[in-house]
Each structure stands twice: as C-alpha cells, then as structure tokens.
Scaffold this motif. Structure first.
Motif, short mmCIF file in Angstrom:
data_model
loop_
_atom_site.label_atom_id
_atom_site.label_comp_id
_atom_site.label_asym_id
_atom_site.label_seq_id
_atom_site.Cartn_x
_atom_site.Cartn_y
_atom_site.Cartn_z
N TYR A 84 30.38 -55.28 11.22
CA TYR A 84 30.45 -56.43 12.12
C TYR A 84 30.67 -57.72 11.33
O TYR A 84 31.43 -58.60 11.74
CB TYR A 84 29.16 -56.53 12.94
CG TYR A 84 29.02 -55.41 13.96
CD1 TYR A 84 29.87 -55.33 15.06
CD2 TYR A 84 28.04 -54.44 13.81
CE1 TYR A 84 29.75 -54.30 15.98
CE2 TYR A 84 27.90 -53.41 14.73
CZ TYR A 84 28.76 -53.35 15.82
OH TYR A 84 28.64 -52.32 16.72
N ARG A 87 34.39 -57.74 9.77
CA ARG A 87 35.46 -57.99 10.74
C ARG A 87 35.66 -59.47 10.98
O ARG A 87 36.79 -59.95 11.07
CB ARG A 87 35.12 -57.29 12.07
CG ARG A 87 35.44 -55.80 12.07
CD ARG A 87 34.97 -55.16 13.35
NE ARG A 87 35.23 -53.71 13.36
CZ ARG A 87 34.67 -52.86 14.19
NH1 ARG A 87 33.80 -53.30 15.10
NH2 ARG A 87 34.95 -51.58 14.14
N SER A 88 34.56 -60.20 11.08
CA SER A 88 34.64 -61.63 11.40
C SER A 88 35.01 -62.47 10.18
O SER A 88 35.61 -63.53 10.32
CB SER A 88 33.31 -62.11 11.98
OG SER A 88 32.25 -61.90 11.06
N PRO A 188 39.90 -53.05 5.52
CA PRO A 188 40.36 -52.28 6.70
C PRO A 188 41.73 -51.65 6.51
O PRO A 188 42.27 -51.08 7.46
CB PRO A 188 40.42 -53.37 7.77
CG PRO A 188 40.85 -54.60 7.01
CD PRO A 188 40.25 -54.48 5.64
N GLU A 192 39.18 -48.26 9.84
CA GLU A 192 38.14 -49.19 10.29
C GLU A 192 36.83 -48.49 10.62
O GLU A 192 35.89 -49.14 11.07
CB GLU A 192 38.64 -49.97 11.51
CG GLU A 192 39.81 -50.87 11.19
CD GLU A 192 40.10 -51.87 12.30
OE1 GLU A 192 39.44 -51.79 13.35
OE2 GLU A 192 40.99 -52.72 12.10
#
Length: 211
Positions: A84, A87-88, A188, A192
C-alpha cells in the motif's frame, strides 16, 4: 527475539501499582507499608515471565527456528502491508530467490547436521548483506528469499555479484565453497503481487540453472 511482551507487561504492572498506591495511601489515607514493595516485586516478576512467554511464542510464529530467518507466513503479511505504501510513493521492491546448488549432495556426503549448519551460515550471510529494513525468508528446504525494500536503480547486479563472492568464500570447516542459483524480480515491473514476483524470480532462477 523482541521484548515487546515483557515491556508491555511490566508497564501495566507499574501503572497498576501507581494506582494502587494512590488509592490506598493517598485517597484512603492508609499508612504506607513495606509490603507494598514486596508485592510490587512479585507482580513485576510474574509480568516479566508472562511477557517473555508471549515474546517467545511471537518469535517462533514469525521465524524459522533453524536459521532465524522469517518464515513464509510472515512475509505474506509484511508484503501486503508494504504494498500500500509503495503504490502511493512510486517506490520499487526487489525479490531475490536464492537456491543452493547441490545441497542434497552435501547432505548425503557430510550428513544432515552439516547441512543444517550450512543453512544457518547462508542465512546469516544474507542477513549481513541485507539492510536493516529488509526481510530475509527461509522459503523452504535450501531456498531463501531476500525482500529488498526501497530498491535503488541498478543495484541488483552488484548484489548478485557480492552474494556469489561471499558464498564462494564461506567460512565453514567442512564446506568451504557454495554456489547458488539466483532469480530476481522487481515490483512493480515484474508483478504487483508477491505470488507473481516469486513466480518471475523462480523462472529467472531456473533459466540460470539451465545456463
């Protein structure tokens, strides 16, 4: 093994005794008795022992008892939490799959005790290479996974070269040199999910074995 269980248990006992002192000796006005310290000492001892049992149980639920590396169940949880954030933030993560070559022959030639010692030495070697925030996992048998957090560009080739060199100069009395097949995958770019990254690393590793 961490100290979280013991620290929490001791803090609870200290807080309880502060409240106990305030209630009996300040609020109710009872005369202070030295037995207060005796009971506090007993409570602390019980708390420390109970907290240690928690720490031991947590340690063995997360770690492989032979090598002190993390186990597969732990890395599944860790990866889901890390993903999480990555990803950001647009960060990359490396997954390195390490399979010792001819480990069965070492077991058959020198015995399983030597094989276990070799696994411990290899795990320690990988952990010494790893950054503090990385995860080294015993994936199964003679396989290890090194999850490299916050992967920098063009570092994996240097990592593989460094690991191979250290394995060739392993400090063991019986087994003095070890080779390994190494597969790599990058999040990634290569997937993923952890399953996809392991599959990619596994494919890369077997291509190296064939070569």
């Amino acid at each position: 093994m961490g100290y979280r269980g013991r620290v929490v248990a001791v803090c609870v006992v200290i807080l309880f005794n502060i409240l106990r002192y305030g209630y009996y000796h300040i609020y109710l006005g009872y005369l202070f008795d030295r037995s207060f310290f005796v009971l506090t000492g007993i409570f602390l001892l019980v708390a420390w022992t109970g907290g240690r049992q928690y720490d031991v149980a947590k340690f063995y639920s997360e770690k492989d008892p032979l090598t002190n590396a993390y186990n597969r169940r732990t890395i599944d949880k860790v990866f889901k939490k890390q993903i999480y954030q990555y990803r950001s933030r647009g960060k990359k993560m490396g997954v390195v799959l390490i399979d010792l070559d001819e480990f069965k022959d070492i077991n058959d030639t020198f015995g399983h005790q030597t094989g276990d010692e070799l696994l411990r030495c290899v795990a320690e070697l990988i952990m010494n290479i790893a950054k503090k925030e990385d995860y080294v996992v015993r994936w199964g048998g003679d396989e290890f996974v090194h999850v490299i957090l916050d992967l920098k560009e063009d570092t994996l080739s240097d990592y593989v070269r460094n690991l191979r060199g250290k394995l060739c100069n392993l400090d063991m009395e019986v087994v003095q040199t070890v080779s390994a097949s190494i597969g790599i995958a990058v999040y990634p770019d290569d997937g993923e999910t952890f399953e996809a990254l392991i599959q990619k690393a596994d494919t890369s590793m077997y291509e190296m074995k064939k070569a």
